[in-house]
Each structure stands twice: as structure tokens, then as C-alpha cells.
Design a protein around this motif. Structure first.
Motif, PDB file in Angstrom:
ATOM      1  N   UNK A  16       0.841  -1.204   0.000  1.00 23.66           N
ATOM      2  CA  UNK A  16       0.000   0.000   0.000  1.00 23.66           C
ATOM      3  C   UNK A  16       0.879   1.258   0.000  1.00 23.66           C
ATOM      4  N   UNK A  17       1.970   1.222   0.762  1.00 24.24           N
ATOM      5  CA  UNK A  17       2.873   2.386   0.818  1.00 24.24           C
ATOM      6  C   UNK A  17       3.529   2.611  -0.544  1.00 24.24           C
ATOM      7  N   UNK A  18       4.004   1.527  -1.183  1.00 22.46           N
ATOM      8  CA  UNK A  18       4.669   1.688  -2.471  1.00 22.46           C
ATOM      9  C   UNK A  18       3.682   2.188  -3.532  1.00 22.46           C
ATOM     10  N   UNK A  19       2.457   1.692  -3.459  1.00 24.28           N
ATOM     11  CA  UNK A  19       1.444   2.157  -4.414  1.00 24.28           C
ATOM     12  C   UNK A  19       1.152   3.648  -4.212  1.00 24.28           C
ATOM     13  N   UNK A  20       1.010   4.061  -2.952  1.00 22.86           N
ATOM     14  CA  UNK A  20       0.758   5.477  -2.672  1.00 22.86           C
ATOM     15  C   UNK A  20       1.920   6.341  -3.144  1.00 22.86           C
ATOM     16  N   UNK A  21       3.139   5.781  -3.059  1.00 21.70           N
ATOM     17  CA  UNK A  21       4.330   6.543  -3.464  1.00 21.70           C
ATOM     18  C   UNK A  21       4.360   6.810  -4.967  1.00 21.70           C
ATOM     19  N   UNK A  22       3.934   5.818  -5.773  1.00 22.62           N
ATOM     20  CA  UNK A  22       4.004   6.054  -7.218  1.00 22.62           C
ATOM     21  C   UNK A  22       2.708   6.646  -7.761  1.00 22.62           C
ATOM     22  N   UNK A  23       1.686   6.774  -6.923  1.00 18.31           N
ATOM     23  CA  UNK A  23       0.380   7.254  -7.397  1.00 18.31           C
ATOM     24  C   UNK A  23       0.456   8.576  -8.167  1.00 18.31           C
ATOM     25  N   UNK A  24       1.171   9.594  -7.647  1.00 18.96           N
ATOM     26  CA  UNK A  24       1.234  10.863  -8.400  1.00 18.96           C
ATOM     27  C   UNK A  24       1.846  10.680  -9.783  1.00 18.96           C
ATOM     28  N   UNK A  25       2.819   9.768  -9.921  1.00 21.43           N
ATOM     29  CA  UNK A  25       3.439   9.533 -11.235  1.00 21.43           C
ATOM     30  C   UNK A  25       2.474   8.819 -12.150  1.00 21.43           C
ATOM     31  N   UNK A  26       1.668   7.901 -11.575  1.00 20.94           N
ATOM     32  CA  UNK A  26       0.720   7.155 -12.403  1.00 20.94           C
ATOM     33  C   UNK A  26      -0.314   8.106 -12.981  1.00 20.94           C
ATOM     34  N   UNK A  27      -0.641   9.153 -12.213  1.00 23.55           N
ATOM     35  CA  UNK A  27      -1.611  10.121 -12.720  1.00 23.55           C
ATOM     36  C   UNK A  27      -0.997  11.067 -13.734  1.00 23.55           C
ATOM     37  N   UNK A  28       0.369  11.146 -13.737  1.00 26.95           N
ATOM     38  CA  UNK A  28       0.990  12.186 -14.554  1.00 26.95           C
ATOM     39  C   UNK A  28       1.157  11.794 -16.016  1.00 26.95           C
ATOM     40  N   UNK A  29       1.078  10.493 -16.350  1.00 27.44           N
ATOM     41  CA  UNK A  29       1.248  10.178 -17.761  1.00 27.44           C
ATOM     42  C   UNK A  29       0.993   8.739 -18.135  1.00 27.44           C
ATOM     43  N   UNK A  30       0.650   8.529 -19.407  1.00 24.96           N
ATOM     44  CA  UNK A  30       0.371   7.192 -19.903  1.00 24.96           C
ATOM     45  C   UNK A  30       1.602   6.303 -19.907  1.00 24.96           C
ATOM     46  N   UNK A  31       2.764   6.889 -20.200  1.00 32.32           N
ATOM     47  CA  UNK A  31       3.992   6.092 -20.192  1.00 32.32           C
ATOM     48  C   UNK A  31       4.242   5.531 -18.803  1.00 32.32           C
ATOM     49  N   UNK A  32       4.033   6.378 -17.780  1.00 30.18           N
ATOM     50  CA  UNK A  32       4.246   5.940 -16.406  1.00 30.18           C
ATOM     51  C   UNK A  32       3.343   4.755 -16.072  1.00 30.18           C
ATOM     52  N   UNK A  33       2.062   4.852 -16.491  1.00 31.88           N
ATOM     53  CA  UNK A  33       1.131   3.749 -16.197  1.00 31.88           C
ATOM     54  C   UNK A  33       1.548   2.470 -16.924  1.00 31.88           C
ATOM     55  N   UNK A  34       1.964   2.610 -18.187  1.00 31.94           N
ATOM     56  CA  UNK A  34       2.392   1.434 -18.950  1.00 31.94           C
ATOM     57  C   UNK A  34       3.630   0.804 -18.320  1.00 31.94           C
ATOM     58  N   UNK A  35       4.570   1.649 -17.896  1.00 27.92           N
ATOM     59  CA  UNK A  35       5.799   1.148 -17.273  1.00 27.92           C
ATOM     60  C   UNK A  35       5.468   0.414 -15.977  1.00 27.92           C
ATOM     61  N   UNK A  36       4.550   0.988 -15.185  1.00 30.50           N
ATOM     62  CA  UNK A  36       4.177   0.356 -13.919  1.00 30.50           C
ATOM     63  C   UNK A  36       3.530  -1.006 -14.158  1.00 30.50           C
ATOM     64  N   UNK A  37       2.604  -1.071 -15.148  1.00 28.80           N
ATOM     65  CA  UNK A  37       1.929  -2.341 -15.442  1.00 28.80           C
ATOM     66  C   UNK A  37       2.923  -3.385 -15.934  1.00 28.80           C
ATOM     67  N   UNK A  38       3.828  -2.953 -16.820  1.00 28.96           N
ATOM     68  CA  UNK A  38       4.828  -3.884 -17.342  1.00 28.96           C
ATOM     69  C   UNK A  38       5.746  -4.366 -16.220  1.00 28.96           C
ATOM     70  N   UNK A  39       6.151  -3.431 -15.344  1.00 31.52           N
ATOM     71  CA  UNK A  39       7.019  -3.798 -14.219  1.00 31.52           C
ATOM     72  C   UNK A  39       6.346  -4.816 -13.312  1.00 31.52           C
ATOM     73  N   UNK A  40       5.069  -4.582 -13.020  1.00 31.40           N
ATOM     74  CA  UNK A  40       4.332  -5.506 -12.157  1.00 31.40           C
ATOM     75  C   UNK A  40       4.191  -6.867 -12.826  1.00 31.40           C
ATOM     76  N   UNK A  41       3.906  -6.857 -14.146  1.00 31.77           N
ATOM     77  CA  UNK A  41       3.745  -8.120 -14.870  1.00 31.77           C
ATOM     78  C   UNK A  41       5.049  -8.912 -14.894  1.00 31.77           C
ATOM     79  N   UNK A  42       6.166  -8.208 -15.093  1.00 32.71           N
ATOM     80  CA  UNK A  42       7.469  -8.890 -15.092  1.00 32.71           C
ATOM     81  C   UNK A  42       7.721  -9.523 -13.726  1.00 32.71           C
ATOM     82  N   UNK A  43       7.421  -8.752 -12.656  1.00 27.72           N
ATOM     83  CA  UNK A  43       7.672  -9.266 -11.303  1.00 27.72           C
ATOM     84  C   UNK A  43       6.851 -10.526 -11.036  1.00 27.72           C
ATOM     85  N   UNK A  44       5.565 -10.493 -11.428  1.00 30.86           N
ATOM     86  CA  UNK A  44       4.705 -11.655 -11.187  1.00 30.86           C
ATOM     87  C   UNK A  44       5.110 -12.827 -12.066  1.00 30.86           C
TER      88      UNK A  44
END
Lengths: 105, 233
Positions: free
Chosen positions: B162-190
């Protein structure tokens, strides 16, 4: 010295060395726009990966813990409602704890 | 009050995340580390994910792989340091000290600030608060392990994500690239968790940042910090 102490001290030394390396590398590395963009995106990628790893895995397996996922879902709702950081954390932990207490998840 | 926001954000975040030192102290002792080993990790390594990874390895028996995994997991701090160096501009003994504080949370607070002065106060406030809270709570968690009830029962296992999600939340709102990078990063980790040693999938998620940097047009601003529209929280 036990193996556990060696592991503890090696981890500490390795982690510190990595932090210091980052601060010490010449700044012109960030002069390249692509490198700068990469450095901006690194925390996004790694923190998202940590969210996924800590919320959705257990050891080497994908694991679905309903209470944990519900807690994370509650955090998302709190974030969408623009709750401050502390409240987001409390809501997430409380949701998971209450679901477990109630035996629902 | 330009200095108030970074300090308030940093102290608030430091207290919130530092408290999860309770979970680390308890987890470390219940996986076989001594109280002093848990405290040494918090004082010297001072990077939560690596510490949890080593404790997990202690429990499962793979101490060597666990050490490598924990250090690998700490390699993101080198990238954070690269990002922070220009903002902090510290040298000599101050750099040696500041290096201890180069972690997820201090980086997130510093980078969320609109200017260099705020970034420095944000870094310092977060570093000091989280260092003290994290170490005191590690000791308390290690000593109190088994008496507090399990960290899971208190929902403490959700604090990290929850803390890590809250930390990147402002970046996720700031751009589509950020959201795509976050989704890809999460998918790679899983996707890589069943295949790779502990800690490695998160490091491999760096690939998502490489892809994002190659895909998106580079930012034009001379100082990337000025492009952060959202303050932390």
C-alpha cells in the motif's frame, strides 16, 4: 562468526556500496535525455514490481491472499479519493485485519 | 510556507513506513535471525525490501542465494542515488552519510518536490524520521515477536504494497507512459517469480523502465524535477 552474521554484514555492505555508487557516479551520465527519462521511470517500474511481488506472491509462487488484495483495493479507493498517505496505509492494513478477524478472508 | 510541505510529507511518510519496522523485527526473529542481527540489518543495510528478502532466505535455508538476492534488490538504490545526486549535491563525509538514506521513500519524497530546496528538506526529513522509527520499531518488533500477535493479523503485510502504491500514485496520474511502465514492471515481477531467485524479478522490472525511456519522447526540461506537477500525498 556465524553464517547468519556473515550474510547480515555482507548484505549491509553490499546495500551501502550500491547506494554510495549511485551518489558518486558522474552527473554527466544524466545529461543524456534518454538516460534521464530512464532514471525517472526506474522508481515507477521497481515500485510497481514491489507492489505486485509483495501483494501477489509467496516465496516462488503466485499467491492470492484475499485479505491482502482487499487491503490493497481499499488503498486504491483511498488514493482515488485523494486521502493523505497515512490514511491510505491505515485503511489498507485495517481492511486486511478486519477481514481476517471476521474470518471472511 | 514553502519548506513546510516537504518536511510534513517526509515526517508523515517516515512515521508511517518506519512503523513497519515492527513487522520486519518480528519477521526476522521468527525466521531465525537474532534480535541483534535484525537490528544490525536495519541500522546498516537500511533498505526494507532487501532486509525482508534476507529474513525470508534465513527461514527457507538458502542463505547465500538470499544474500545475493538481498543485494540485487538493493541495486535499485544505486539508480535512485544517480537520480538524487544532482538534487542533494553532497560531497565528502556528508555524501557518506547521505548515502545511507538513499531508499525508495526518500527518493519518492525528494522527486515529488517542485524545487531543489524542497527536495533537500524532503529528503532529510524523510531520512531522519524513517531511520529513527525503522530502527526503534525493528528492536521493538524483534523483542515483542510472538507477543504482539502475528503481523498478518494486524494487516501489517499490506503496509508495504500500500505504501509503495501510494508513493508512485502521483506519477501514475501524470502520464500514460508511467502507467504502462508500472503495469509492465508488475507483470514482469509476477511472471518471473516462479522462475528466478528471490529479489531478481523486481530487478528485472528495470526492463520496463528501459522500454518506457526508449518508447516515450525524452523530456525537454533541463531539470526533470520541475516537471513534477503533483506534490507528495
Amino acid at each position: 562468526m556465524t553464517a547468519a552474521w556473515i550474510a547480515v554484514l555482507a548484505t549491509a555492505a553490499g546495500c551501502y556500496a550500491l547506494k554510495l555508487t549511485g551518489l558518486t557516479v558522474p552527473q554527466r551520465v544524466l545529461g543524456n535525455p534518454r538516460v534521464r527519462r530512464f532514471a525517472e521511470l526506474v522508481p515507477v517500474a521497481l515500485l510497481a514490481a514491489l507492489v505486485a511481488a509483495q501483494a501477489g506472491t509467496s516465496g516462488h509462487a503466485i499467491s492470492v491472499d484475499p485479505a491482502r488484495l482487499a487491503g490493497l483495493g481499499a488503498a486504491v479507493i483511498a488514493l482515488l479519493l485523494r486521502a493523505p498517505f497515512l490514511l491510505v496505509i491505515v485503511v489498507a492494513a485495517a481492511t486486511a485485519a478486519l477481514l481476517r478477524l471476521a474470518g471472511v478472508a | 510556507m514553502p519548506a513546510a510541505t516537504p518536511v510534513r510529507d517526509g515526517v508523515g511518510l517516515g512515521l508511517a513506513v518506519g512503523v513497519s519496522g515492527l513487522a520486519f523485527g518480528a519477521a526476522a526473529v521468527s525466521s531465525g535471525l537474532t534480535t541483534w542481527q535484525a537490528c544490525a540489518l536495519s541500522a546498516l543495510a537500511f533498505t526494507g525490501a532487501s532486509q525482508f528478502a534476507l529474513a525470508g532466505a534465513m527461514a527457507s535455508g538458502g542463505l547465500l542465494a538470499g544474500t545475493v538476492g538481498a543485494i540485487l534488490l538493493g541495486s535499485r538504490n544505486a539508480l535512485y542515488g544517480l537520480r538524487l545526486a544532482g538534487l542533494l549535491q553532497v560531497s565528502g563525509p556528508r555524501r557518506l552519510l547521505a548515502a545511507v538514506g538513499v531508499i525508495d521513500e526518500t527518493t519518492a519524497v525528494a522527486l515529488a518536490q517542485p524545487d531543489r530546496t524542497s527536495a533537500r528538506s524532503g529528503f532529510l526529513a524523510t531520512f531522519v524520521t524513517i531511520y529513527l522509527t525503522w530502527n526503534v520499531c525493528t528492536l521493538a518488533g524483534a523483542v515483542g515477536a510472538g507477543q504482539l500477535g502475528s503481523p498478518q493479523r494486524l494487516g501489517l503485510d499490506v503496509v508495504g504494497p500500500a505504501a509503495f502504491l501510494a508513493l508512485i500514485w502521483p506519477r501514475l496520474r501524470s502520464g500514460g507512459t508511467e502507467r504502462a511502465v508500472a503495469l509492465l514492471g508488475a507483470a514482469i515481477a509476477l511472471g518471473c517469480t516462479p522462475l528466478l531467485p528471490t529479489g531478481a524479478p523486481v530487478i528485472l522490472a528495470t526492463v520496463a523502465a528501459v522500454a518506457g525511456a526508449l518508447w516515450s519522447p525524452p523530456t525537454a526540461e533541463p531539470d526533470p524535477v520541475s516537471s513534477r506537477p503533483e506534490p507528495q500525498q
